[in-house]
Design a protein around this motif. Structure first.
Motif, PDB file in Angstrom:
ATOM      1  N   THR A  81       0.830  -1.207   0.000  1.00 56.76           N
ATOM      2  CA  THR A  81       0.000   0.000   0.000  1.00 56.76           C
ATOM      3  C   THR A  81       0.867   1.261   0.000  1.00 56.76           C
ATOM      4  O   THR A  81       0.589   2.214  -0.730  1.00 56.76           O
ATOM      5  N   ILE A  82       1.919   1.239   0.812  1.00 57.09           N
ATOM      6  CA  ILE A  82       2.825   2.386   0.847  1.00 57.09           C
ATOM      7  C   ILE A  82       3.440   2.610  -0.529  1.00 57.09           C
ATOM      8  O   ILE A  82       3.486   3.729  -1.046  1.00 57.09           O
ATOM      9  N   ALA A  83       3.873   1.511  -1.164  1.00 58.48           N
ATOM     10  CA  ALA A  83       4.494   1.626  -2.477  1.00 58.48           C
ATOM     11  C   ALA A  83       3.489   2.092  -3.522  1.00 58.48           C
ATOM     12  O   ALA A  83       3.806   2.910  -4.387  1.00 58.48           O
ATOM     13  N   LEU A  84       2.256   1.585  -3.425  1.00 57.33           N
ATOM     14  CA  LEU A  84       1.222   2.025  -4.372  1.00 57.33           C
ATOM     15  C   LEU A  84       0.948   3.513  -4.209  1.00 57.33           C
ATOM     16  O   LEU A  84       0.791   4.237  -5.197  1.00 57.33           O
ATOM     17  N   ALA A  85       0.877   3.969  -2.946  1.00 55.87           N
ATOM     18  CA  ALA A  85       0.650   5.388  -2.701  1.00 55.87           C
ATOM     19  C   ALA A  85       1.765   6.205  -3.341  1.00 55.87           C
ATOM     20  O   ALA A  85       1.504   7.186  -4.054  1.00 55.87           O
ATOM     21  N   PHE A 107       6.218  11.033  -0.311  1.00 55.51           N
ATOM     22  CA  PHE A 107       5.404  10.299   0.663  1.00 55.51           C
ATOM     23  C   PHE A 107       6.094  10.246   2.016  1.00 55.51           C
ATOM     24  O   PHE A 107       5.498  10.532   3.053  1.00 55.51           O
ATOM     25  N   ARG A 108       7.379   9.917   2.002  1.00 53.96           N
ATOM     26  CA  ARG A 108       8.132   9.814   3.254  1.00 53.96           C
ATOM     27  C   ARG A 108       8.283  11.175   3.913  1.00 53.96           C
ATOM     28  O   ARG A 108       8.266  11.288   5.141  1.00 53.96           O
ATOM     29  N   LEU A 166      -2.410   3.886   7.996  1.00 49.58           N
ATOM     30  CA  LEU A 166      -3.704   4.494   7.698  1.00 49.58           C
ATOM     31  C   LEU A 166      -3.520   5.620   6.675  1.00 49.58           C
ATOM     32  O   LEU A 166      -4.285   5.718   5.699  1.00 49.58           O
ATOM     33  N   VAL A 167      -2.470   6.418   6.885  1.00 50.90           N
ATOM     34  CA  VAL A 167      -2.200   7.516   5.953  1.00 50.90           C
ATOM     35  C   VAL A 167      -1.982   6.975   4.547  1.00 50.90           C
ATOM     36  O   VAL A 167      -2.558   7.470   3.570  1.00 50.90           O
ATOM     37  N   ILE A 216      -4.210   7.710   1.164  1.00 52.63           N
ATOM     38  CA  ILE A 216      -3.637   8.264  -0.067  1.00 52.63           C
ATOM     39  C   ILE A 216      -3.980   7.387  -1.270  1.00 52.63           C
ATOM     40  O   ILE A 216      -4.396   7.872  -2.324  1.00 52.63           O
ATOM     41  N   VAL A 217      -3.839   6.069  -1.110  1.00 51.13           N
ATOM     42  CA  VAL A 217      -4.133   5.172  -2.229  1.00 51.13           C
ATOM     43  C   VAL A 217      -5.600   5.303  -2.640  1.00 51.13           C
ATOM     44  O   VAL A 217      -5.931   5.403  -3.820  1.00 51.13           O
ATOM     45  N   ILE A 218      -6.489   5.318  -1.623  1.00 56.47           N
ATOM     46  CA  ILE A 218      -7.913   5.422  -1.939  1.00 56.47           C
ATOM     47  C   ILE A 218      -8.204   6.727  -2.677  1.00 56.47           C
ATOM     48  O   ILE A 218      -8.876   6.743  -3.715  1.00 56.47           O
ATOM     49  N   LEU A 219      -7.660   7.831  -2.163  1.00 50.49           N
ATOM     50  CA  LEU A 219      -7.907   9.117  -2.809  1.00 50.49           C
ATOM     51  C   LEU A 219      -7.365   9.130  -4.232  1.00 50.49           C
ATOM     52  O   LEU A 219      -8.045   9.581  -5.160  1.00 50.49           O
ATOM     53  N   ALA A 220      -6.160   8.611  -4.395  1.00 52.59           N
ATOM     54  CA  ALA A 220      -5.531   8.682  -5.710  1.00 52.59           C
ATOM     55  C   ALA A 220      -6.260   7.813  -6.733  1.00 52.59           C
ATOM     56  O   ALA A 220      -6.368   8.161  -7.899  1.00 52.59           O
TER      57      ALA A 220
END
Lengths: 308, 264
Positions: A224-228, A256-257, A275-276, A280-284
């Motif tokens: 998820t972090i990478a996708l964001a 992101f970091r 969660l953050v 971000i992924v959902i919004l994007a």
């Protein structure tokens, strides 16, 4: 916030951003090019970290990098094999491999869920020794990460222009066309996943060595972090050649970091990271969709109010 | 060149959706034959192409291409000798990649790690120029930006770049506007003649079925019901063709597209 703290925050973000951008580049290959959402990323990241740590602890810092990448290739092969030859849906194949890797990772770590590398020679500690008397003193971590990222980007830029690279891109773009060009899409999918997962494992290996420890949860939520990061990067530098887009991925990972590090500074608890990244992924992903739906929604609302 | 012997294919056997798509179909194409195929809705025209290309294995019968039995050969291996165009112009090209990259994949020369060389680019440019639609100056544009007609012309070039033993055209001009369709059809004619390709073309346009090629095949209920070639084909008119069909099959040709295109 003083300038010094700002700089040190930036440096932390840069280091983590660079190391994790390797996973983003892996998804760039599997998700953006091959059109496969590889959910084994979390487990593969931990696998790279575990294998890298186990080999480094036994006294082979350079071999640890190669071993981690080879382990990643194996993991990618299994995921690819499941989805092309065993009729398993690609998402499911990733999840299954991810679950299986949990046991494998603990086995690799000798049955424990933690390896400490405080006294172990790693590529980072070696670089630190090399740079001890130079102006770059204290920047060893960033330099190592930078070299790895540059190498991976250079590889991608060259590789994606070869016939095999073109075939992998075409597989994600139009599998019918690949078949009619007498190329086996099974082959291209598996090769693509092997390469992508070797990057993911490299990323995990470097992260564990830079923080001098591995625990079994190091890779959790990485996909998820990478996708964001990938989506942020795509918004900034989504158009252009492979090189520009790959640099965009690294930039996305850094941003992101940076946002996350700054948020931590403002007393956001560390456990909020995941969660953050989910938000971000959902919004994007949903942003463009909702934007397309907006005219229809507006029409409905005017209609409800008694307009046309 | 192509020999289909008694091939059959039933979809969803043993269920309520059971559909006999091809039944005991045999066909022998000579080298250099250009046969047009017309037939009713669901006559098995596209299914026959799918069987030849290996989208599925036939339930029985054998397929031999140029002396080689390809009945059980995987799809992508057969593709070396078979060029294919679909009705949907989007199916034959990768939209996210440039014209040049699409052509490089179709050219299929060199090893896995070879890159597009200068001489390749030059060759692609020359071949694109022959299409005469200005694509030679847009080699670095993504294919997704091209119109349907342009994409179909490009697919045609890609399919015939290494002249295949067999070219299959599945209503490849049906989704194009009349002007573009004619252009692509002329292009097809030229390329087929140039390379002396053996070719099967499904069409709903009776006129082009009569004008093109040396042979007309009519299909109905999963089989070839009429095979008209040589002198017999030369004097044929649209009405004559429809009559022949009626006599051969015992019912009127039932293809909404054909009927619609004849009303014009």
């Amino acid at each position: 916030m003083t300038l010094a703290t700002a700089l040190s925050l930036g440096e932390t973000a840069l280091k983590l951003g660079l190391i994790c951008s390797l996973t983003v580049l892996a998804l760039f290959l599997s998700y953006s090019m091959l059109n496969v959402c590889d959910l084994s990323t979390d487990g593969c990241f931990t696998l790279g970290a575990a294998v890298g740590a186990a080999v480094a602890v036994s006294g082979h810092p350079f071999l640890s990098i190669i071993a981690a990448m080879l382990a990643g290739i194996c993991s990618g092969f299994v995921t690819g094999f499941f989805q092309t030859k065993m009729g398993v849906d690609s998402l499911l194949a990733g999840i299954i491999v991810n679950t299986g890797l949990y046991s494998i990772n603990i086995a690799v770590m000798g049955g424990s869920s933690l390896i400490n590398m405080n006294r172990t020679d790693t590529v980072f500690s070696m670089m630190k020794d090399v740079l001890a008397d130079t102006p770059l003193k204290g920047r060893a971590d960033i330099l190592v990460a930078l070299i790895a990222v540059a190498a991976v980007i250079a590889f991608l830029v060259v590789f994606l222009k070869t016939r095999l690279g073109l075939a992998i891109r075409a597989t994600g773009n139009n599998a019918d066309m690949v078949k009619s060009s007498s190329i086996n899409p099974v082959f291209t999918t598996i090769v693509g996943l092997c390469i992508a997962n070797s990057f993911t494992a490299l990323s995990g290996c470097l992260l564990s060595q830079s923080q001098k420890s591995v625990d079994i949860n190091i890779g959790q939520g990485m996909v998820t972090i990478a996708l964001a990061s990938l989506l942020i990067g795509g918004t900034i530098l989504g158009k252009g050649g492979i090189f520009v887009r790959a640099v965009g991925m690294v930039l996305g990972s850094f941003i992101f970091r940076l946002v996350y590090t700054v948020a931590l500074r403002f007393n956001m608890p560390a456990f909020m990271l995941k969660l953050v990244s989910s938000v971000i992924v959902i919004l994007a992903i949903s942003g463009p969709y909702l934007k397309r739906q907006w005219p229809q929604l507006k029409r409905r609302m005017t209609h409800k109010k008694g307009g046309f | 060149m192509l020999k289909l012997s008694h091939i059959s294919k039933t979809f969803n056997p043993g269920t309520v959706n059971e559909k006999v798509a091809i039944q005991d179909l045999s066909l022998h194409l000579e080298k250099g034959d250009f046969a047009t195929i017309i037939g009713s809705n669901g006559a098995g025209k596209s299914t026959m192409f799918n069987a030849i290309c290996g989208d599925f294995l036939t339930d029985s019968g054998s397929i031999v291409l140029d002396g080689q039995d390809i009945t059980f050969m995987p799809q992508h291996v057969r593709a070396k000798n078979i060029g294919r165009l679909y009705q949907d112009p989007m199916r034959g090209t990768a939209p996210g990649m440039t014209i040049e990259e699409n052509l490089a994949l179709a050219a299929g020369k060199g090893g896995w790690l070879s890159r597009i060389s200068k001489s390749d680019k030059e060759r692609f440019r020359e071949q694109l120029a022959l299409l005469d639609i200005g694509l030679e100056n847009r080699m670095n544009h993504p294919v997704g930006l091209l119109s349907g007609g342009q994409r179909q012309a490009l697919t045609l070039l890609m399919a015939t770049m290494n002249p295949p033993k067999l070219l299959l055209l599945d209503e490849h001009t049906a989704a194009l506007d009349p002007g573009t369709a004619e252009k692509v059809l002329n292009l097809t004619k030229r390329i087929v003649e140039e390379h002396h390709l053996t070719c099967l073309m499904i069409t709903h346009n009776m006129q082009s079925a009569l004008e093109l090629g040396n042979r007309i095949l009519m299909m109905d209920s999963g089989n070839i019901v009429l095979d008209i070639k040589g002198e017999e084909k030369k004097g044929l008119t649209v009405e004559g063709l429809l009559d022949k069909f009626k006599v051969g099959v015992g019912k009127k040709l039932d293809n909404d597209r054909i009927l619609l295109s004849n009303e014009k």
